[in-house]
Motif scaffolding. Structure first.
Motif, PDB file in Angstrom:
ATOM      1  N   ASP A 188     -54.779 -20.940 -56.657  1.00 39.41           N
ATOM      2  CA  ASP A 188     -55.467 -21.788 -57.620  1.00 39.41           C
ATOM      3  C   ASP A 188     -56.929 -21.365 -57.747  1.00 39.41           C
ATOM      4  N   ALA A 231     -57.450 -21.947 -50.291  1.00 37.65           N
ATOM      5  CA  ALA A 231     -58.901 -21.772 -50.249  1.00 37.65           C
ATOM      6  C   ALA A 231     -59.522 -22.786 -49.290  1.00 37.65           C
ATOM      7  N   ARG A 243     -66.085 -25.454 -51.387  1.00 39.08           N
ATOM      8  CA  ARG A 243     -65.266 -26.366 -52.163  1.00 39.08           C
ATOM      9  C   ARG A 243     -65.794 -26.504 -53.587  1.00 39.08           C
ATOM     10  N   ASP A 244     -67.009 -27.000 -53.703  1.00 38.09           N
ATOM     11  CA  ASP A 244     -67.574 -27.153 -55.044  1.00 38.09           C
ATOM     12  C   ASP A 244     -69.025 -26.720 -55.135  1.00 38.09           C
ATOM     13  N   ARG A 280     -60.942 -16.733 -56.621  1.00 41.87           N
ATOM     14  CA  ARG A 280     -59.524 -16.845 -56.304  1.00 41.87           C
ATOM     15  C   ARG A 280     -59.135 -15.719 -55.350  1.00 41.87           C
ATOM     16  N   TRP A 310     -60.563 -18.504 -46.502  1.00 43.78           N
ATOM     17  CA  TRP A 310     -59.238 -18.992 -46.871  1.00 43.78           C
ATOM     18  C   TRP A 310     -58.329 -18.924 -45.650  1.00 43.78           C
ATOM     19  N   GLN A 322     -60.713 -21.628 -57.905  1.00 47.33           N
ATOM     20  CA  GLN A 322     -61.697 -22.534 -57.316  1.00 47.33           C
ATOM     21  C   GLN A 322     -63.013 -22.428 -58.088  1.00 47.33           C
TER      22      GLN A 322
END
Length: 531
Positions: free
Chosen positions: A418, A341, A345-346, A403, A357, A420
């Motif tokens: 993973d 990814a 990010r957040d 994801r 990605w 995110q």
């Protein structure tokens, strides 16, 4: 090859006596002379069979009756061993001295010497179904391989000069102990059992470990009886050590049954009595594909293809004896690997977010999902076949999870990457600045935004900001600049969140900086003009 220790099937005296003969069940058309021709080294000895079995008419045998044939009278028919599987590098040297690589489907004949290279293994299958797994850096010779007449009895002898082997001998009721593995210090002769033998690097110490059956070991005037789960050590020219229990199997119950990530990691509880662990992975054909010794209570391997496998782990004691196997079945479904990814990010900002990605080799499409829970019980967005490595989607304010999985050219989807997590936040507000022109300074002020925000101010000579005079970043809601030369200027400010995301610039403002009054000319202006 010298044999310092003998391992015999632990049958009783009566069983060993009964094992001296093989029982042929007569069929219609059988005659004593015909059976003697098929089974005996000397067919003319058929009269001994007649006497042993008290047969009245050698040309007429009643079907369905057992006819005893002494093993010692049976002729030996040469057989070989099939190379069932080869992983890595293995070679065979014939009696004539020719050396060739081994591959599955080859046959090994009596007198052939086999060598298995580092990181490799091979499996031999004998005509009776018995198997011999030869581990890495092992050398052995097939010294004997015969079938007694047309019976189901075989005599196999393997000389192991270095390395280690795992044997699984097919149990047959009528067969005496005729399967032997010999080392410089140990000879194992078994009748339907599972055992391991290994020759140390110096060839002076051999270990024997019994996993199934009950065996008797003897050598140098001493006898040791071993049952399932016991082992011993034999030094060259010395009596075998007393039997001792093999290390207990590690607990693999907590390991997952499905894995979707590489590298492989298998942790298990560390045992106080274990010096290290021997871990092996077998595929669905029972072929050994991964093999290693680990000392940290877990196994790690870098790569393995998708499929169904069995993990076998055994503890190794401080004396070198390897213990009872613990087995764990698992499925690996790690291909094609998911991409990494990139963004977000957040945090996301505004009313939409760009998801991106990395590109994965050999992948033709990607499966993207967006959800409000980490379990993706009800995805808010499910895009099963994206060709690009990014997508921009409208997203309301809140917390989300996303994801991506890869899809190869065959249409096979691999595991999701993973999960995110990110928060969709409002776009940083564009500051509206005010300006103050002083004698020496040009000051800009604006209302402070959220904690942690920074601000970028640009001052340019033209409205399109192609000629920037000042570009300055600050964490305060004010910037003081040296007063520039007189003229028209253009100013704008934008906010930058703590995660580095920058909002849009605010409204461009035009600032007219007036000329400074030339006070040094004032005395001249006060001087009267001459008449």
């Amino acid at each position: 090859m010298a044999a310092g220790l003998v391992l015999l099937g632990s049958a009783s005296a009566d069983e060993r006596a009964a094992g001296a003969n093989w029982a042929h069940i007569t069929r219609p058309g059988d005659t004593l002379i015909g059976l003697a021709d098929a089974y005996l080294t000397r067919p003319s000895d058929w009269q001994q069979l007649q006497s042993l079995n008290q047969v009245e008419n050698p040309r007429r045998l009643q079907p369905g009756q057992p006819l005893l044939i002494p093993f010692k009278m049976m002729k030996s028919v040469p057989v070989g061993a099939e190379v069932l599987m080869v992983n890595g590098e293995a070679s065979v040297r014939s009696r004539a001295g020719d050396e060739t690589p081994l591959q599955a489907g080859n046959w090994v004949r009596v007198g052939d010497k086999l060598h298995v290279g580092a990181g490799s293994n091979l499996t031999l299958r004998f005509p009776d179904g018995s198997r011999l797994l030869v581990l890495e850096q092992s050398t052995l010779t097939l010294s004997k391989a015969v079938r007694l007449g047309k019976s189901d009895t075989y005599r196999i002898q393997i000389d192991l000069s270095e390395g280690s082997v795992d044997s699984r001998v097919t149990p047959l009721k009528q067969r005496p102990g005729q399967y032997e593995v010999r080392t410089p210090a140990l000879r194992m002769s078994v009748r339907g059992t599972e055992f391991r033998a290994a020759v140390g690097a110096t060839r002076k110490l051999t270990r024997g470990e019994v996993l199934a059956g009950r065996v008797r070991m003897s050598g140098a005037g001493r006898e040791v009886v071993l049952g399932k789960g016991f082992g011993t050590l034999a030094a060259l020219g010395e009596a075998p050590h007393a039997s001792r229990p093999l290390p207990v199997a590690p607990d693999l119950r907590e390991l997952p049954t499905r894995l979707e990530r590489l590298p492989l990691r298998f942790p298990w509880p560390q045992a106080a009595s274990a010096h290290s662990f021997h871990a092996q992975v077998f595929d669905s054909r029972d072929s050994l594909v991964l093999d290693g010794v680990f000392g940290d209570g877990g196994a790690k391997w870098a790569s393995l293809g998708d499929g169904d496998y069995t993990l076998r782990v055994r503890a190794i004691g401080s004396d070198g004896l390897e213990g009872v196997n613990a087995s764990h079945r698992f499925t690996l479904a790690a291909q094609p690997e998911p991409p990494f990814a990139s963004t977000p990010r957040d945090k996301g900002h505004g009313d939409s977010t760009r998801f991106s990605w990395t590109e994965t080799a050999g992948v033709v499409a990607y499966h993207f999902q967006l959800a409000s829970d980490a379990g993706f019980s009800q995805p808010l967005l499910d895009l099963p076949a994206l060709a690009a490595t990014e997508t921009t989607q409208p997203v309301a304010l809140g917390h989300y999870f996303w994801r991506v999985a890869s899809i190869d050219a065959r249409g096979k989807q691999g595991p999701f990457g993973d999960v995110q997590r990110f928060e969709q936040k409002p776009m940083p507000a564009s500051p509206q600045a005010s300006s103050e022109i002083g004698d020496e300074k040009l000051t800009f002020r604006w209302q402070a935004g959220e904690p942690g925000q920074r601000y970028l101010l640009q001052l340019a000579k033209v409205a399109d900001f192609s000629e920037i005079v000042v570009e300055q970043e600050t964490d305060r809601a004010v910037i003081e600049l040296a007063r520039p030369d007189a003229g028209d200027y253009f100013m704008r400010v934008k906010a930058i969140d703590s995660d580095g995301f920058a909002g849009p610039f605010g409204t461009t403002q035009r600032i007219a900086v007036p000329s400074r009054f030339p006070w040094w000319l004032l005395p001249l202006l006060l001087v009267p003009l001459a008449h």
